[in-house]
Each structure stands twice: as structure tokens, then as C-alpha cells.
Write an enzyme that holds these catalytic residues in place. Structure first.
Site: not given
Ligand code: AMP
Ligand code: ZN
Length: 114
Positions: A30, A100
Site C-alpha cells: 500500500d 481488495h
Molecule cells: P480502500 O479505502 O479500502 O478502498 O483502500 C484503498 C487503498 O489503496 C488505500 O489504503 C490507499 O493507500 C491505497 N492506494 C491508493 N493508491 C495507491 C497506489 N498507487 N499504490 C498502492 N496503494 C494505493
């Protein structure tokens, strides 16, 4: 699904630090970790939420779950343990609409979650 952030990561249009990959599943760190270990485990198939699952996707989600356990094993978490979380819909905290699981570990976690 060109507008989907995680599909773009799968297609390598956006960089990621991958920790596991097979033909159905990708796991990567993440970008904004909330714990010393914070890995996202996703199906390569675009499924926006659990409510958008199609017949047969339960097998895929099982593979995602199994991959998460394999990542945890690889990271030496067998004894220490981990938390596997999936936020569903905005009310559940979902920001990226491609299913995810968050695999988090390495610090104490409270219950119930905030
Ligand atoms: P959610 O709130 O469960 O949809 O989680 C989305 C997650 O995606 C969050 O923990 C973000 O930090 C993560 N995220 C967003 N953009 C990226 C990226 N480019 N690479 C890795 N993680 C990401
Ligand atoms: Zn997607």
C-alpha cells in the site's frame, strides 16, 4: 476499466511494489501504509465491490484469500498473526472500487476497529 486505479497497476501503467503475483491475483505494498506491513491483495479481474461479483467469482475470491495467507507466510507472520480487511462501499470505507483486501500486521490492533 482504464479509469480504475488498480486495473492500471495490474496493467503496469502505474508503478507498484509487488510481493506476490500469479495469473489471477496481484499483491503489492500500500502506498500509504497504516502498519509496518500493509499489503493490498487483489483479483486481476475488475470487480468493483462484493455486490458486483458474478457466478464463479467465489473461486477467484478464494484464490485471493489464499494468496493473502501465502504472503503472510512469506513475511513470517504465522505466529505473530495479521489482520485481513476489506472495505465494502463508501460506508465501509472503500475508496478504490476494485475489490481488495488489506493485509496488515506489525503493530497491535484494537477491536472494534475505528
Ligand atoms: P480502500 O479505502 O479500502 O478502498 O483502500 C484503498 C487503498 O489503496 C488505500 O489504503 C490507499 O493507500 C491505497 N492506494 C491508493 N493508491 C495507491 C497506489 N498507487 N499504490 C498502492 N496503494 C494505493
Ligand atoms: Zn479495476
Amino acid at each position: 476499466m482504464e479509469e480504475c486505479l488498480f486495473c492500471r497497476i495490474i496493467n503496469k501503467e502505474i508503478p507498484s511494489t509487488n510481493v506476490y503475483e500469479d495469473e489471477d491475483v496481484l499483491a503489492f505494498n500500500d502506498i500509504n501504509p497504516v502498519a509496518p506491513v500493509h499489503v493490498l491483495v487483489i483479483p486481476k479481474k475488475h470487480i468493483s465491490t462484493f455486490f458486483a461479483m458474478e457466478p464463479g467469482d467465489e473461486l477467484l475470491i478464494g484464490k485471493v484469500h489464499k494468496a493473502a495467507v501465502q504472503v503472510a507466510q512469506k513475511l513470517g507472520l504465522n505466529e505473530k498473526g495479521f489482520r485481513l480487511v476489506s472495505n465494502c462501499q463508501r460506508g465501509g470505507g472503500q475508496l478504490v472500487f476494485h475489490i481488495h483486501y488489506h493485509l496488515i500486521a506489525g503493530r497491535p490492533f484494537g477491536w472494534p476497529p475505528g
